[in-house]
Scaffold this active site. Structure first.
Site, short mmCIF file in Angstrom:
data_model
loop_
_atom_site.label_atom_id
_atom_site.label_comp_id
_atom_site.label_asym_id
_atom_site.label_seq_id
_atom_site.Cartn_x
_atom_site.Cartn_y
_atom_site.Cartn_z
N ASN A 21 0.81 -1.22 0.00
CA ASN A 21 0.00 0.00 0.00
C ASN A 21 0.84 1.27 0.00
O ASN A 21 0.41 2.31 -0.47
CB ASN A 21 -0.95 0.02 1.21
N GLY A 52 -13.63 -3.32 0.29
CA GLY A 52 -14.49 -2.63 -0.67
C GLY A 52 -13.96 -1.27 -1.09
O GLY A 52 -13.96 -0.92 -2.28
N CYS A 83 -2.51 5.35 7.33
CA CYS A 83 -2.51 4.89 8.73
C CYS A 83 -1.24 5.37 9.43
O CYS A 83 -1.29 5.90 10.52
CB CYS A 83 -2.55 3.37 8.80
#
Ligand code: PLP
Length: 369
Positions: free
Chosen positions: A150, A196, A315
């Site tokens: 990511n 999702g 994050c």
């Protein structure tokens, strides 16, 4: 002020087709999918169509369990170390550059009597396959490796890692959150997690694919929904939104990739003075993680408010922690603080990338001069 959104690894906008598919299930079709009357059965049937749409993009011989997020799916998957093995297999090995959902959960197991190892990566961010021999043993219960990173977009050799894990009798968990719907998901893992909101679907839903012969214990107990593994009333709208988003990713895969490559080529050209973090060839092109020595990225972000981009993962930046991914590549704290992540998506245009590059480069030059 309109904002150019270049943070598609943090989250993606909802595809209009997914929204349209969801709306009836938020309005008139409000039945509980676990009710046995007509409205309930209609909702349950629509949920099953969504499950099929997700399953169609995953290996055969497994089942899809809907969850509230990929983080939940990953936590559920790690529970298999308990349900699948007795004493004697207490080792967990995950790649050092995994998302916190995998890394921190594995480290938590390390505080519960398991022995958790972080598998090192090379300066390109790729797992050192030769080191795996030293780290895996007949005591290893689970190996975790993500498909696409990511933060740096690096694509790990998940198939090979799974084969190596299986030779030790261990399970293999693949966090496919950033790769699902974009690149092929390998056949070899035993469990695969997805989300999702990274595939132009809604937030608040994820899924875990589990090979048929694997037993994952429930994290949430109650009414026994989702094959007894994940109790709680399903949201048909979220399931259907995820299914629709997955289907669109599949249908548009070639076109989406061609578009992302065009955006990436534009960005690589315009950010030619920057150094790319992570492998250039084993990389999903929608990610560009770059640095310029001497830059203060905190200042850069407040100077360039018209572009939504990230200083490492959302994050990591949210917690103020320096990126463990960039640290694992061997970058110094100063280099980490001078790195930014740009994430291109389906709905970005070349003009947006050009405009963003202009604004970021202008602010960087001003800061460095
Ligand atoms: N794994 C990866 C690689 C991610 O990028 C993310 C989200 O940032 C997650 C897991 C967690 O996904 P979710 O937000 O659905 O919990």
């Amino acid at each position: 002020m309109s904002i150019i959104y270049l943070d598609n690894q943090a989250t993606t906008p909802l595809a209009p087709e997914a929204l349209d598919a969801m709306l009836p299930w938020l309005k008139e079709n409000f039945g509980n999918p676990h009710s046995s009357h007509v409205m309930g059965r209609q909702a349950a049937a629509a949920v099953e169509v969504a499950r099929e749409q997700v399953a169609a993009m995953l290996p055969g011989g497994g089942r899809v369990i809907f969850t509230g997020s990929a983080t939940e799916a990953i936590n559920m998957a790690l529970g298999a170390v308990k349900s699948m093995f007795g004493q004697g297999r207490e080792k967990i090995a995950v790649v050092d550059t995994e998302h916190a959902a995998v890394r921190d959960t594995a480290l938590w197991y390390g505080r519960q009597g398991y022995e958790t190892t972080l598998l090192p990566v090379d300066p390109q961010g790729l797992v050192k396959m030769e080191d795996m021999e030293a780290y895996l043993s007949p005591k290893t219960a689970l190996v975790g490796a993500m498909l696409v990173n990511n933060e740096i977009g690096v694509i790990q050799p998940v198939g090979k890692i799974a084969e190596r894990a299986h030779r030790s009798g261990a399970l293999m968990l693949c966090d496919a959150v950033q790769g699902f719907g974009r690149i092929d998901v390998p056949e070899q893992p035993d469990m695969i997690a997805l989300s999702g909101h990274k595939i132009y679907g809604p937030k608040g839903i994820g899924a875990l694919w589990v090979r048929d012969d694997i037993d994952v214990p429930p994290l949430i107990h109650g009414g026994g929904q989702e094959q007894g593994i994940r109790s709680g009333t399903l949201s048909p709208a979220l399931c259907i939104g995820l299914g629709a988003a997955a289907k669109i990713c599949e249908e548009r895969r070639v076109a989406d990739m061609a578009h992302i490559i065009t955006l990436a080529e534009t960005a690589h050209r315009l950010f030619g003075d920057w150094t790319v973090n992570g492998s250039l060839d084993q990389r999903y092109p929608g990610n560009l993680n770059i640095r310029r020595d001497g830059l203060d990225v905190g200042r850069l972000m407040s100077d360039v408010r018209g572009v939504a981009f990230s200083a490492g993962s959302a994050c990591a930046s949210g917690s103020g922690r320096p990126s463990h991914v960039l640290a694992a590549l061997g970058l110094t704290p100063v280099q980490i603080k001078s790195s930014i992540r740009l994430g291109f998506g389906r709905y970005n245009s070349v003009e947006e990338v050009e405009q963003a590059a202009h604004l970021i480069n202008e602010a960087a030059e001003k800061q460095l001069s």
